[in-house]
Write a protein that holds these residues in place. Structure first.
Motif, PDB file in Angstrom:
ATOM      1  N   ARG A  10     -14.709  15.054  13.716  1.00  0.00           N
ATOM      2  CA  ARG A  10     -14.499  15.721  14.099  1.00  0.00           C
ATOM      3  C   ARG A  10     -16.163  16.789  13.255  1.00  0.00           C
ATOM      4  O   ARG A  10     -15.882  16.566  11.836  1.00  0.00           O
ATOM      5  CB  ARG A  10     -13.500  16.912  14.332  1.00  0.00           C
ATOM      6  CG  ARG A  10     -12.406  16.506  13.179  1.00  0.00           C
ATOM      7  CD  ARG A  10     -11.232  17.568  12.344  1.00  0.00           C
ATOM      8  NE  ARG A  10     -11.191  16.632  11.338  1.00  0.00           N
ATOM      9  CZ  ARG A  10     -10.409  17.406  10.286  1.00  0.00           C
ATOM     10  NH1 ARG A  10     -11.395  18.753  10.557  1.00  0.00           N
ATOM     11  NH2 ARG A  10     -10.628  17.306   9.542  1.00  0.00           N
ATOM     12  N   LYS A  12     -17.170  19.586  11.033  1.00  0.00           N
ATOM     13  CA  LYS A  12     -16.725  20.828   9.918  1.00  0.00           C
ATOM     14  C   LYS A  12     -17.815  21.599  10.271  1.00  0.00           C
ATOM     15  O   LYS A  12     -17.572  23.217  10.466  1.00  0.00           O
ATOM     16  CB  LYS A  12     -15.949  20.957   9.266  1.00  0.00           C
ATOM     17  CG  LYS A  12     -14.216  20.077   9.560  1.00  0.00           C
ATOM     18  CD  LYS A  12     -13.643  20.831   9.903  1.00  0.00           C
ATOM     19  CE  LYS A  12     -13.118  21.936   9.248  1.00  0.00           C
ATOM     20  NZ  LYS A  12     -12.202  23.162  10.178  1.00  0.00           N
ATOM     21  N   MET A  18     -11.481  24.923  14.112  1.00  0.00           N
ATOM     22  CA  MET A  18     -11.550  22.545  13.664  1.00  0.00           C
ATOM     23  C   MET A  18     -12.649  21.776  13.741  1.00  0.00           C
ATOM     24  O   MET A  18     -12.837  20.543  13.572  1.00  0.00           O
ATOM     25  CB  MET A  18     -10.280  22.031  14.571  1.00  0.00           C
ATOM     26  CG  MET A  18      -9.225  22.795  14.256  1.00  0.00           C
ATOM     27  SD  MET A  18      -7.577  22.548  14.776  1.00  0.00           S
ATOM     28  CE  MET A  18      -8.077  20.479  13.508  1.00  0.00           C
ATOM     29  N   PHE A  57      -6.000  20.512  18.888  1.00  0.00           N
ATOM     30  CA  PHE A  57      -4.787  20.501  17.573  1.00  0.00           C
ATOM     31  C   PHE A  57      -4.638  18.998  17.471  1.00  0.00           C
ATOM     32  O   PHE A  57      -5.194  19.028  16.569  1.00  0.00           O
ATOM     33  CB  PHE A  57      -3.675  21.743  17.623  1.00  0.00           C
ATOM     34  CG  PHE A  57      -4.276  23.141  17.854  1.00  0.00           C
ATOM     35  CD1 PHE A  57      -5.253  23.520  16.774  1.00  0.00           C
ATOM     36  CD2 PHE A  57      -4.226  23.355  18.759  1.00  0.00           C
ATOM     37  CE1 PHE A  57      -5.651  24.982  16.835  1.00  0.00           C
ATOM     38  CE2 PHE A  57      -4.680  24.891  18.886  1.00  0.00           C
ATOM     39  CZ  PHE A  57      -5.104  25.899  17.214  1.00  0.00           C
ATOM     40  N   GLY A  60      -7.615  17.716  16.750  1.00  0.00           N
ATOM     41  CA  GLY A  60      -8.411  18.438  15.493  1.00  0.00           C
ATOM     42  C   GLY A  60      -7.306  17.548  14.035  1.00  0.00           C
ATOM     43  O   GLY A  60      -8.253  17.092  13.006  1.00  0.00           O
TER      44      GLY A  60
END
Length: 127
Positions: A10, A12, A18, A57, A60
């Motif tokens: 991921r 950021k 996220m 989520f 994430g």
């Protein structure tokens, strides 16, 4: 064993919430806006809504953050995206580049040997 350059992370730094969509965009080489737009479109269709939000989520939380040292420059990032998309094509391109370098080196060698009779005679003497 998977290289850290071919792993999904991921992102950021470029992410909004996220960093999942930015990470998918980085991994596939697609613009992050298109990935986000696809996410919103899937969310608005209503069919995938109950799956998309928890999946986002969960992804994430499960994905690691992209390491800062991963890419030195934009050119290296594009190279690794091509490797992930098609390793066979990338290896074929690299082989082609090496053949081209080899051909150019042979041309340079031929130029120096044929234009320098002393060098040419020395090479013949060594054979």
């Amino acid at each position: 064993m998977t290289s850290e350059r071919t792993t999904l992370y991921r992102d950021k730094i470029n992410g909004k919430i996220m960093g999942v969509c930015a990470g998918i965009a980085d991994y596939t080489g697609v613009n992050a806006a298109w990935v986000r737009l696809g996410f919103v479109a899937a969310l608005l269709t209503g069919i995938l809504g109950p799956i998309i939000i928890p999946g986002y989520f969960l992804t994430g939380f499960l994905l690691n953050k992209k390491p800062q040292h991963l890419y030195v420059d934009r050119e290296e990032q594009k190279y690794w995206q091509r490797v992930r998309q098609s390793p066979t094509r990338t290896s074929r391109e690299i082989r082609s580049q090496f053949r081209d370098i080899d051909r150019r080196l042979a041309d340079v060698e031929t130029f120096y040997v044929t234009s320098n009779p002393r060098l040419s005679a020395e090479i013949e003497r060594l054979r």
